[in-house]
Design an enzyme around this catalytic site. Structure first.
Site, PDB file in Angstrom:
ATOM      1  N   CYS A 400       0.840  -1.206   0.000  1.00 20.20           N
ATOM      2  CA  CYS A 400       0.000   0.000   0.000  1.00 20.20           C
ATOM      3  C   CYS A 400       0.876   1.258   0.000  1.00 20.20           C
ATOM      4  O   CYS A 400       1.446   1.600  -1.030  1.00 20.20           O
ATOM      5  CB  CYS A 400      -0.964  -0.033   1.186  1.00 20.20           C
ATOM      6  N   HIS A 527      -3.434  -5.419   0.100  1.00 17.44           N
ATOM      7  CA  HIS A 527      -2.886  -5.907   1.368  1.00 17.44           C
ATOM      8  C   HIS A 527      -2.914  -7.442   1.366  1.00 17.44           C
ATOM      9  O   HIS A 527      -3.896  -8.040   1.807  1.00 17.44           O
ATOM     10  CB  HIS A 527      -3.707  -5.378   2.539  1.00 17.44           C
ATOM     11  N   GLU A 529      -1.551  -9.507   3.262  1.00 18.89           N
ATOM     12  CA  GLU A 529      -1.499 -10.123   4.593  1.00 18.89           C
ATOM     13  C   GLU A 529      -2.868 -10.594   5.089  1.00 18.89           C
ATOM     14  O   GLU A 529      -2.968 -11.513   5.908  1.00 18.89           O
ATOM     15  CB  GLU A 529      -0.893  -9.157   5.614  1.00 18.89           C
TER      16      GLU A 529
END
Length: 593
Positions: A400, A527, A529
């Protein structure tokens, strides 16, 4: 539908999220479809406007819901896909009741906490519990509800009252209450103290909820005499007092709970239509994961250059994703948190010792990750970290804002645009290489970003990231941003070697960047994750760890297969740190064959 309510006592942050996730993990391994609900008693509608220092990271769901980080624990442990309605806040409940009142649905009655707010809570829980959260579309059979905060908090009272009523609404055999409490062990005496737990359970019982299970959290294991004392004073049998001390990893928590007889208790208490699982094969994959996590010998050091490093929960999902990837590769993660401000030239003048210590930590690490964030503070430090990784062939992953700082740094130092910047930081910059997205920023903070799961399409040609994603033409990942790379500068950036190999479906927005000729220098606007799982690591994080230990090239050359773990000092290729590259002799190779 069966319900398990998890409450907490004595202190907040006692581990209710992991305990709730562990309940779900155990039940899912029994073949039961499970869902989870997290209740946060704050008045905010969602977690989207929180500073990470308030409640840790903001976790994003597929549907764009910005929720509490505990929902990330649920998704990772249970491998399910939750919805924004799985996170209940006081703000959401009151908003729904007030909207009904404005529409005249209460027929002129006085709207009160009881029964209108408590009824709204019960209806919300009953409705969301039936929503499918698994890929097969099956309706859940058990709903695990975590009530945030501690028993006795004034803001949590309407929820406690709602569940006091709810237990009679759904009947006793369908409702189980588990109370998580801290057992402090003062260093001065070393003796576990049960009085705080007794007081907490007494208050819970006084509010109309009697715990079926008391889960005792402690720093060290507690003996049976302490369990008997808690049982005697808290009106539960000793076998329903579960003890969870600090463990080597959170993956051990479900195993410890299962070893204390939680499965037969839940089968009996909730009248579940399942038989006792085979002890030898039950939770085999999970046990294997916990064993691998505990017996890693080799270490990989990763630097996280962030803005909110004073609270580790600010980067909870990133930490977990790095751990998933490290375990998969066979390395123990050593994560170094570096405050981005400490890498800036201004810090060198004001606090030279802090400045040099931060740079010393960065230089020693095998790989670097620059995560997301908002605002000006620390931006120049992140840019410096990007520059150092780019010029020193250090494995780098930007997420990001990490992508945006990598683009700014490249534009300044390679394209020669010294004043290149983001419009978030300098709205008047002559070279806005990162610009805002007006359609996602109408002047209101909450829920106005580009949120949720969206598609990313790979461009033609080969790339490391495409190979890490199993050569898929299109992937879906979760987003949370207001700013993007300015398409106007993309041709110049790509001509200089910064390739944008992933775009959105309309080829308008830059989603994935790779730097030509670098060991591993990649960044994503999304993102990754959020979709990482313990048994299925996120590809970008796996790529970072592999590059940091010198195994990325061989991993890709072998069709995304890891080499056998031979010894602490053997690498398939030259690692990024100064570790000796030992070659295998013929005898070792023949043994492997």
């Amino acid at each position: 539908m069966k319900y398990i309510l998890v409450t907490g006592g004595v202190i907040s942050g006692v581990g209710k999220g992991v305990i709730s996730s562990s309940f779900g993990t155990i039940l899912k391994h029994c073949g039961i479809h499970v869902t989870s609900i997290k209740i946060d008693p704050y008045i905010n509608l969602d977690a989207g406007t929180f500073s990470p220092y308030e409640h840790g990271e903001v976790y994003v769901l597929d549907d764009g819901g910005e929720v509490d980080l505990d929902l990330g624990n649920y998704e990772r442990f249970l491998d399910i896909t939750l919805h924004k309605d799985n996170n209940i806040t006081t703000g959401k409940i009151y908003q729904s009741v007030i909207e009904k009142e404005r529409r005249g649905e209460y027929l002129g009655k006085t709207v009160q906490v009881v029964p209108h707010i408590t009824d709204a809570i019960q209806e919300w829980v009953a409705r969301v519990a039936k929503q499918s959260v698994s890929a097969d579309g099956n309706e859940p059979e058990v709903c695990i509800i975590e009530l945030g905060g501690t028993i006795g908090d004034i803001e949590g009272m309407p929820f406690v009252e709602a569940f006091r009523q709810f237990q009679f609404r759904v009947k006793k055999e369908n409702f189980c209450c588990a109370h998580v409490s801290l057992i402090p062990q003062p260093k001065s005496t070393g003796e576990p103290k049960t009085k705080p737990t007794q007081s907490s359970v007494r208050e819970l019982r006084g509010l109309g909820l009697s715990p079926d299970l008391i889960i005792c959290r402690s720093e060290n294991p507690i003996c049976d005499s302490i369990k008997d004392k808690i049982s005697n004073f808290c009106h539960v049998p000793p076998e329903q007092v579960i003890t969870i001390h600090d463990l080597s990893s959170i993956y051990r928590v479900p195993l410890l709970m299962e070893n204390q007889g939680i499965v037969p208790f839940l089968i009996d208490r909730l009248q579940l239509n399942i038989s006792m699982p085979n002890p030898r094969t039950f939770m085999y994959k999970w046990r294997n994961l916990a064993e691998r996590a505990d017996h890693l010998r080799k270490k990989v050091s990763i630097a996280l250059v962030g803005k909110y490093t004073k609270l580790e929960d600010s980067y909870a999902s990133i930490t977990k994703a790095l751990q998933h990837a490290s375990i998969e590769v066979g390395y123990k993660l050593e994560l170094k948190y570096i405050e981005a401000c400490n890498l800036e030239e201004a810090k060198k003048k004001s606090h030279p010792v802090i400045y040099h210590e931060a740079w010393g930590q960065l230089c020693k690490c095998a790989g670097v990750i620059v995560p997301g964030g908002f605002g000006k503070r620390g931006l120049e430090g992140k840019i410096e970290a990007c520059r150092w990784c780019r010029t020193n062939n250090k494995p780098f992953l930007g997420i990001c804002l990490g992508l945006q700082t990598a683009v700014i740094e490249f534009a300044r130092n390679v394209l020669g645009l010294s004043n290149a910047n983001s419009t978030e930081i300098d709205s008047e910059t002559e070279n806005p290489v990162v610009i805002d997205m007006p359609e996602h920023n109408p002047g209101q903070m909450g829920g106005t970003m580009r949120l949720g799961k969206r598609a990313t399409c790979f461009t033609g040609g080969d790339s490391v990231m495409k190979q890490l994603y199993d050569n898929k033409e299109m992937i879906e990942e979760r987003h949370r941003h207001r700013y993007e790379v300015n398409p106007k500068y993309v041709p110049d950036l790509e001509a200089a070697g910064m390739k944008f190999i992933g775009h959105d479906e309309n080829s308008e927005r830059m989603e994935i960047m790779e730097l030509e000729g670098h060991n591993f220098y990649v960044a994503t606007q999304f993102h990754p994750e959020y979709l990482s799982r313990p048994l299925e690591p996120s590809p970008p994080f796996l790529g970072l760890i592999l590059a940091s230990v010198g195994k990325l090239k061989s991993y890709l050359a072998k069709g995304r297969k890891l080499s056998p773990q031979l010894s602490d000092n053997e690498f398939d290729e030259e690692p990024s740190t100064s570790t000796t590259n030992l070659k295998l002799n013929g005898e070792a190779i023949s043994r492997i064959k």
